[in-house]
Design a protein around this motif. Structure first.
Motif, short mmCIF file in Angstrom:
data_model
loop_
_atom_site.label_atom_id
_atom_site.label_comp_id
_atom_site.label_asym_id
_atom_site.label_seq_id
_atom_site.Cartn_x
_atom_site.Cartn_y
_atom_site.Cartn_z
N ASP A 275 0.84 -1.20 0.00
CA ASP A 275 0.00 0.00 0.00
C ASP A 275 0.87 1.25 0.00
O ASP A 275 0.50 2.28 -0.53
N TYR A 276 2.03 1.14 0.66
CA TYR A 276 2.98 2.25 0.73
C TYR A 276 4.37 1.68 0.46
O TYR A 276 4.64 0.53 0.83
N ALA A 277 5.23 2.48 -0.14
CA ALA A 277 6.60 2.01 -0.37
C ALA A 277 7.58 3.15 -0.19
O ALA A 277 7.27 4.31 -0.52
N VAL A 278 8.73 2.83 0.36
CA VAL A 278 9.84 3.78 0.40
C VAL A 278 10.99 3.10 -0.34
O VAL A 278 11.39 1.99 0.03
N ILE A 279 11.45 3.72 -1.41
CA ILE A 279 12.54 3.14 -2.19
C ILE A 279 13.86 3.72 -1.70
O ILE A 279 14.06 4.94 -1.75
N GLY A 280 14.71 2.84 -1.21
CA GLY A 280 16.01 3.31 -0.72
C GLY A 280 16.63 2.29 0.22
O GLY A 280 16.09 1.18 0.41
N ASP A 281 17.75 2.69 0.80
CA ASP A 281 18.51 1.80 1.67
C ASP A 281 17.86 1.73 3.06
O ASP A 281 17.75 2.76 3.74
N LEU A 282 17.47 0.52 3.45
CA LEU A 282 16.78 0.37 4.73
C LEU A 282 17.66 0.79 5.90
O LEU A 282 17.16 1.20 6.95
N ALA A 283 18.98 0.69 5.72
CA ALA A 283 19.89 1.06 6.81
C ALA A 283 19.78 2.56 7.12
O ALA A 283 20.10 3.00 8.21
N GLU A 284 19.29 3.35 6.13
CA GLU A 284 19.07 4.78 6.39
C GLU A 284 17.61 5.02 6.76
O GLU A 284 17.31 5.83 7.64
N ILE A 285 16.71 4.32 6.07
CA ILE A 285 15.28 4.65 6.20
C ILE A 285 14.71 4.20 7.55
O ILE A 285 13.97 4.95 8.19
N VAL A 286 15.06 3.00 7.99
CA VAL A 286 14.47 2.49 9.25
C VAL A 286 14.85 3.39 10.44
O VAL A 286 13.97 3.83 11.18
N PRO A 287 16.15 3.74 10.62
CA PRO A 287 16.47 4.65 11.73
C PRO A 287 15.80 6.02 11.57
O PRO A 287 15.44 6.65 12.55
N ALA A 288 15.62 6.48 10.30
CA ALA A 288 14.98 7.79 10.08
C ALA A 288 13.52 7.74 10.53
O ALA A 288 13.01 8.70 11.12
N ILE A 289 12.83 6.62 10.26
CA ILE A 289 11.43 6.47 10.71
C ILE A 289 11.37 6.48 12.23
O ILE A 289 10.54 7.16 12.84
N THR A 290 12.30 5.73 12.85
CA THR A 290 12.34 5.66 14.32
C THR A 290 12.56 7.06 14.91
O THR A 290 11.86 7.47 15.84
N ALA A 291 13.51 7.78 14.33
CA ALA A 291 13.82 9.13 14.85
C ALA A 291 12.61 10.05 14.68
O ALA A 291 12.29 10.85 15.57
N GLU A 292 11.92 9.94 13.55
CA GLU A 292 10.76 10.81 13.29
C GLU A 292 9.62 10.50 14.25
O GLU A 292 8.94 11.41 14.75
N ILE A 293 9.40 9.21 14.54
CA ILE A 293 8.33 8.85 15.50
C ILE A 293 8.69 9.41 16.89
O ILE A 293 7.85 9.99 17.57
N ARG A 294 9.95 9.26 17.27
CA ARG A 294 10.38 9.78 18.58
C ARG A 294 10.18 11.30 18.65
O ARG A 294 9.69 11.84 19.63
N ARG A 295 10.56 11.96 17.52
CA ARG A 295 10.44 13.43 17.49
C ARG A 295 8.96 13.83 17.60
O ARG A 295 8.60 14.71 18.40
N ALA A 296 8.09 13.14 16.82
CA ALA A 296 6.66 13.48 16.84
C ALA A 296 6.06 13.23 18.22
O ALA A 296 5.24 14.01 18.71
N ARG A 297 6.48 12.13 18.86
CA ARG A 297 5.90 11.81 20.18
C ARG A 297 6.37 12.78 21.25
O ARG A 297 5.66 13.03 22.21
N SER A 298 7.57 13.31 21.07
CA SER A 298 8.07 14.23 22.10
C SER A 298 7.48 15.63 21.88
O SER A 298 7.68 16.53 22.68
N GLY A 299 6.77 15.80 20.75
CA GLY A 299 6.10 17.07 20.46
C GLY A 299 7.05 18.16 20.00
O GLY A 299 6.68 19.34 19.95
N ARG A 300 8.28 17.78 19.63
CA ARG A 300 9.23 18.80 19.17
C ARG A 300 9.10 19.06 17.67
O ARG A 300 8.71 18.21 16.92
#
Ligand SMILES: Cc1cc2nc3c(=O)[nH]c(=O)nc-3n(C[C@H](O)[C@H](O)[C@H](O)COP(=O)(O)OP(=O)(O)OC[C@H]3O[C@@H](n4cnc5c(N)ncnc54)[C@H](O)[C@@H]3O)c2cc1C
Length: 300
Positions: A275-300
């Motif tokens: 349904d959704y796709a991100v084309i690229g290196d998972l070694a960059e994308i997975v940590p970026a998703i984790t960081a973005e979720i942390r950022r969104a949850r911290s409200g920053r």
């Protein structure tokens, strides 16, 4: 006519088996082992008492002792194993992974669901397991009358029996039931490469899964494998990282409501099912998703 439903436990798959049995028609009776699960819309719930843990032949003997003409179970490892034994004991005919049935005509999944077979059950006793997540749950009212019994076993019925269980540490989330699964494939590169996947899974309250390429490489245990020869899952979202989308893998996750594929190959087969796709290196994308979720949850 009555249909006897083997209830392994009162989970979603048991509800699917009960729904299948109701659609097939007739009174619904059920059989469970040890203690009575919560079920409704069942006339009689037979609770068999057999000393010790799971014993496929003994459980099948208990089913056969009720002289059923139609038996239905969820298409789990145990459902298929017990009904195969019960078919031998009753002289019945057995079809696994059925999705529809009417009289002696069944439609069932073959090859991990990539092929549908129309078959006919020739025999007085019909036994069917229901393909996981292929039947919608329809609930019914009415509490069963519960009848506890001790089946007469034959010598050898308890030769194969579960005597101990050693639970893998999964952080308490079972792969089969997890609402979110984050999986890694060969593209993860190594056992150590799963660290960012585990981190993302922990953040999402998800279970970690993997492809067979990963279990074959010894990076993860077979209990984590999703697919035809692994666990069948039906999460709300399946995040597949570095997985090409072979039919044998997709057979295990086609119950997922949404699929997010992370892959560096824009031609990867999994994209056709995503349904959704991100084309690229998972070694960059997975940590970026984790960081973005942390950022969104911290409200920053
Ligand atoms: C009888 C039988 C039963 C089987 N049962 C199962 C089963 O239960 N489950 C199962 O999974 N397989 C099963 N298989 C194996 C299946 O056919 C495939 O071989 C397997 O699923 C491939 O695993 P994979 O997608 O991880 O690896 P590959 O097919 O090698 O795919 C790796 C993917 O990762 C991508 N990639 C590589 N590097 C990166 C990166 N840095 N970032 C992002 N993406 C990257 C690649 O583009 C590729 O798409 C079975 C096969 C047989 C014959």
């Amino acid at each position: 006519m009555s249909v006897l439903v083997f209830i392994e436990d009162g989970d979603e798959l048991a509800q699917q088996a009960l729904s299948f049995a109701r659609a097939y028609g007739g009174e619904i009776d059920a059989i469970a082992f040890g203690s009575a699960p919560e079920v409704s819309g069942v006339r009689t719930l037979h609770v068999a008492q057999i000393e010790g843990g799971y014993a496929p032949q003994a459980w099948a003997r208990a089913i056969a002792s009720l002289s059923p003409t139609t038996v239905v179970a969820a298409g789990t490892d145990r459902g298929n194993e017990v009904l195969a034994h019960a078919a031998v004991m009753t002289g019945g005919v057995f079809a696994a992974n059925v999705i529809r049935a009417s009289g002696d005509e069944v439609t069932r999944q073959r090859w991990g669901g990539s092929l549908l077979e129309e078959a006919r059950l020739h025999g007085d006793v019909r036994l069917m397991t229901v393909a996981p997540h292929a039947v919608a749950i329809e609930t019914a009212d009415g509490q069963p009358s519960v009848e506890t019994f001790t089946p007469a076993l034959e010598s050898g019925d308890l030769v194969a029996q579960v005597v101990d269980r050693v639970q893998e540490s999964t952080g308490g989330i079972s792969l089969a039931d997890a609402p979110v699964v984050v999986s890694g494939g060969r593209g993860v590169g190594s056992a150590e490469g799963f660290a960012p996947i585990e981190e993302l899974a922990e953040l999402l309250g998800a279970a970690v899964g993997c492809s067979r390429a990963v279990t074959m490489a010894g990076w993860r245990p077979h209990t984590d494998q999703v697919g035809q020869t692994g666990t069948k899952i039906a999460p709300d979202i399946y995040i597949a990282c570095g997985i090409s989308g072979a039919t044998q893998h997709m057979a295990g996750c086609k119950g997922a409501k949404k699929v997010l594929a992370i892959n560096d190959d824009p031609e990867a087969a999994i994209l056709a099912n995503a349904d959704y796709a991100v084309i690229g290196d998972l070694a960059e994308i997975v940590p970026a998703i984790t960081a973005e979720i942390r950022r969104a949850r911290s409200g920053r």
